[in-house]
Motif scaffolding. Structure first.
Motif, mmCIF file in Angstrom:
data_model
loop_
_atom_site.group_PDB
_atom_site.id
_atom_site.type_symbol
_atom_site.label_atom_id
_atom_site.label_comp_id
_atom_site.label_asym_id
_atom_site.label_seq_id
_atom_site.Cartn_x
_atom_site.Cartn_y
_atom_site.Cartn_z
ATOM 1 N N ARG A 1 17.689 73.227 71.176
ATOM 2 C CA ARG A 1 17.248 73.791 69.907
ATOM 3 C C ARG A 1 18.182 73.357 68.788
ATOM 4 N NH1 ARG A 1 16.937 80.099 69.209
ATOM 5 N NH2 ARG A 1 18.103 79.975 67.309
ATOM 6 N N ARG A 2 17.619 72.790 67.751
ATOM 7 C CA ARG A 2 18.428 72.332 66.635
ATOM 8 C C ARG A 2 18.785 73.501 65.732
ATOM 9 N NH1 ARG A 2 15.255 67.363 64.142
ATOM 10 N NH2 ARG A 2 13.544 68.827 64.374
ATOM 11 N N ARG A 3 19.986 73.444 65.181
ATOM 12 C CA ARG A 3 20.472 74.546 64.359
ATOM 13 C C ARG A 3 20.091 74.332 62.905
ATOM 14 N NH1 ARG A 3 26.600 75.874 65.824
ATOM 15 N NH2 ARG A 3 25.976 77.828 64.848
ATOM 16 N N ALA A 4 19.887 75.420 62.222
ATOM 17 C CA ALA A 4 19.610 75.357 60.788
ATOM 18 C C ALA A 4 20.875 74.953 60.042
ATOM 19 C CB ALA A 4 19.110 76.715 60.295
ATOM 20 N N LEU A 5 20.698 74.418 58.847
ATOM 21 C CA LEU A 5 21.840 74.086 58.011
ATOM 22 C C LEU A 5 22.568 75.362 57.587
ATOM 23 C CD1 LEU A 5 20.236 71.373 55.715
ATOM 24 C CD2 LEU A 5 22.032 70.997 57.409
ATOM 25 N N PRO B 1 24.000 78.151 55.194
ATOM 26 C CA PRO B 1 23.426 78.614 53.930
ATOM 27 C C PRO B 1 24.276 78.187 52.738
ATOM 28 C CG PRO B 1 24.530 80.416 55.059
ATOM 29 C CD PRO B 1 24.530 79.253 56.019
#
Length: 322
Positions: free
Chosen positions: A39-43, A45
């Protein structure tokens, strides 16, 4: 080529040979089914009121690199950035200090900031196999195009409360107040002045939260006399800056510099041109500088100074009646 003979309907057809199983190929226009990716992580914030990228209007900087015993470096790195490993330059680690004076323009005006970073050259611990086998001088010249070799920030002292807040919240920098007295080459100064000198003192947040109160305690000072030395232009950016967020873990933020740095390779004949003096070894930054750098000679010095964009020229007299 002769035409094929017509089939004889009285001769029974032979069964087609059974094909030998082989590697399957995806049909045209289709992709093979792959295992489920991680699962790729969000940038991370970008909290208000900030927006990225942050654009520098001008930048003047000097950096000092030291090749040192790797064991103390690894201990400090494990404490501050457990997801990173120290770069190995022929059995030595690299501690890098850099002073920055920069200007930024905002919708409501401009701001000037000074800061000093104390860094360890490092890379993500799991990325060793992706790194090229290079020495320090190749690293300094930008040979690592993976940009995995970056700066792990251990201390960042800064004289601008807004920049301190932005560095902490955006890049997980260990940033805190400091104040500076600096001397540097300038087109508005003597043409032969090639000295950089920076004194860093402790500071405290002001009562209003928007200013800093300079202190009397000197923490450290750095000095580099580059007079008469010929620099080499090097293309070593973007520079990857590493920070460790206590909740989200390791993050990386690259910084582009749009012109080459000027690199000075230091050796035994030029080692006395550079000095790092720890004035307060009891402070956090003084303790680390003493333990990590000590009396090691500088291996390299690099500088960058933004080109001027305008010049107000010398006036002249106009004769009366002209």
């Amino acid at each position: 080529m002769n035409p094929p003979e017509p089939l004889d309907p009285t001769v029974p057809a032979r069964p087609a040979p059974t094909p030998t199983p082989g590697p399957t190929r995806p049909s045209a226009g289709r992709r093979p089914v792959a295992e489920a990716p991680e699962r790729r992580r969000a940038l991370p914030p970008v909290p208000a009121p900030y927006q990225l990228p942050f654009h520098y209007g001008a930048l003047h900087t000097v950096g000092l690199d030291y090749l040192v015993d790797p064991e103390p470096v690894r201990e400090v790195l494990a404490e501050h950035h457990p997801g990173l490993a120290a770069a190995d330059f022929d059995g030595r680690a690299c501690v890098s200090l850099n002073y920055q004076l920069y200007f930024a323009q905002y919708p409501t005006g401009g701001g000037i900031t000074q800061e000093v970073e104390v860094n360890i050259i490092a890379h993500p611990a799991g990325a060793t196999g992706r790194l090229p086998a290079i020495g320090y001088q190749q690293y300094a010249r930008g040979f690592d195009q993976t940009k995995l070799l970056g700066i792990a920030r251990i201390h960042v002292l800064c004289d601008n409360p807004l920049a301190i807040d932005a560095g902490r919240r955006l890049y997980a920098e260990p940033k805190y107040p400091g104040c500076f007295e600096s001397v540097m080459p300038s087109l508005n100064g003597p043409a032969d002045q090639r000295i950089w000198s920076v004194v860093c003192r402790q500071a405290e947040p002001g009562a209003d939260g928007g200013t800093l109160e300079p202190g009397d305690r000197t923490l450290f000072a750095l000095h580099a006399d580059l007079t008469g030395l010929t620099p080499e232009p090097v293309n070593n950016t973007p520079i990857t800056g590493y920070g460790t967020d206590p909740r989200a873990g390791l993050l990386a933020g690259p910084m582009n510099v749009y012109q080459p740095y000027q690199h000075h390779e230091m050796d035994a004949s030029t080692g006395d041109r550079v000095r790092l003096v720890v004035a307060d070894p009891t402070s956090g930054v003084g303790r680390h500088l003493t333990a990590l750098v000590g009396d090691a000679p500088a291996a390299g010095v690099w500088t960058y100074q933004s080109a001027p964009v305008a010049a107000h020229n010398r006036p002249y007299y106009i004769p009366s009646g002209a």
